[in-house]
Design a protein around this motif. Sequence first.
Motif, mmCIF file in Angstrom:
data_model
loop_
_atom_site.group_PDB
_atom_site.id
_atom_site.type_symbol
_atom_site.label_atom_id
_atom_site.label_comp_id
_atom_site.label_asym_id
_atom_site.label_seq_id
_atom_site.Cartn_x
_atom_site.Cartn_y
_atom_site.Cartn_z
ATOM 1 N N GLY A 157 -46.332 -22.435 -14.639
ATOM 2 C CA GLY A 157 -45.046 -21.790 -13.860
ATOM 3 C C GLY A 157 -45.537 -21.390 -12.474
ATOM 4 O O GLY A 157 -44.636 -20.986 -11.726
ATOM 5 N N GLY A 158 -46.948 -21.643 -12.044
ATOM 6 C CA GLY A 158 -47.413 -21.376 -10.694
ATOM 7 C C GLY A 158 -47.371 -19.843 -10.667
ATOM 8 O O GLY A 158 -47.107 -19.352 -9.250
ATOM 9 N N SER A 159 -47.212 -19.175 -11.706
ATOM 10 C CA SER A 159 -47.231 -17.399 -11.420
ATOM 11 C C SER A 159 -48.344 -17.089 -10.798
ATOM 12 O O SER A 159 -48.430 -15.691 -10.379
ATOM 13 N N GLY A 160 -49.587 -17.728 -10.764
ATOM 14 C CA GLY A 160 -50.668 -17.255 -10.202
ATOM 15 C C GLY A 160 -50.665 -17.048 -8.754
ATOM 16 O O GLY A 160 -51.662 -16.444 -8.206
ATOM 17 N N THR A 161 -49.730 -17.701 -7.746
ATOM 18 C CA THR A 161 -49.601 -17.613 -6.625
ATOM 19 C C THR A 161 -49.161 -16.287 -6.019
ATOM 20 O O THR A 161 -48.277 -15.553 -6.909
ATOM 21 N N ALA A 162 -49.369 -15.977 -4.908
ATOM 22 C CA ALA A 162 -48.717 -15.016 -4.275
ATOM 23 C C ALA A 162 -47.199 -15.113 -3.848
ATOM 24 O O ALA A 162 -46.623 -14.381 -3.652
ATOM 25 N N GLY A 163 -47.166 -16.506 -3.640
ATOM 26 C CA GLY A 163 -45.736 -16.776 -3.581
ATOM 27 C C GLY A 163 -45.566 -18.327 -3.808
ATOM 28 O O GLY A 163 -46.279 -18.907 -4.283
#
Length: 331
Positions: free
Chosen positions: A32-38
């Motif tokens: 889900g890409g939750s590791g990104t800051a945005g």
Amino acid sequence: MWIPMISATVALVTALSGCGALDGSSDNPSGGGSGTAGAVEKPKLKVGLLPVVDVAPLYQAVEKGYFKQENLDVEPIVVASGPKAVESVISGEIDIAFTSYPGAFLAQSKGAANLKIVADAYAARPGHLVLVATENSPIKRPEDAAGKKIAVTSKGSISDLGTMSVLSAQGVDISKIEWVQMPFPDMGPAMKNGNINGAVVAEPWVTRTAKENGAMPIVDVSSGPTADISMSGWAALDKLTSANPNTFAAFQRGLAKGVADVKKDRTALEPILTKFIKIDQVTAPLVTIADYPERADAVRLQRVADLMKEFNVIKDRLDVSKMLLEPAASK
């Protein structure tokens, strides 16, 4: 090399220490890409690479969906050489180039581009990059290399620079070597036909030329003055990394997971070598694997740039620490 390379990278330096780790862990491993800051700014990345063992972590990250977990669609594109990949990054044909470090450092030194090393790829260990010759060659010992035709994927790469460094340390007159550029697959037949006297090959071609053409090791390029030297990395334009920080942070995290897989488990690596690097199942277990770094060390990378200056590939000293993209924050 590759080295290719010059034929020519996976956690990077921090501002304080000159090196930093890319942690592949995440609070949300399901994706889900939750590791990104945005949100990622550029969800599709084209990555130019060579069919060498250095790139196995990227293929692993693609195969296991680690990039998709970061909302990235990473497309690997095979190119002819590391310098060609750098040219394609500069022209905008691809977003990230796999290259032996001299290719990126030369472009930076000449002002052809302002590049960032996004991640480290491979560091030298014995047996990975080797000057080989077939039985019909006049090269039997290192000192025989003077005055001979030796193939490399590209000139001014880690292949010829590393070989010159090791041979120079052994008193060989490297000024008399004739370097011939050709792709790895052509080197074995060219040696057998006598068109060249030797070749600097990286794995899996060390194993392949031995198996298919009877090539024998003459000089281990990953030894002596070049022991443990950085070999290759992933480079992109500074303007692209600056404009898309979340995208490149996501790429770093996904790649780091691929690195972790292949470092800890050879059985995870070999299917990648077979499927993507096109090494047959019998040969894959025989291939020598060097090191997939978890961090890019500015000191180790500087050795490559200093080697380039020593052999007049670049005129002035290049401070590579300024080229390293800060590592993605881990979760």
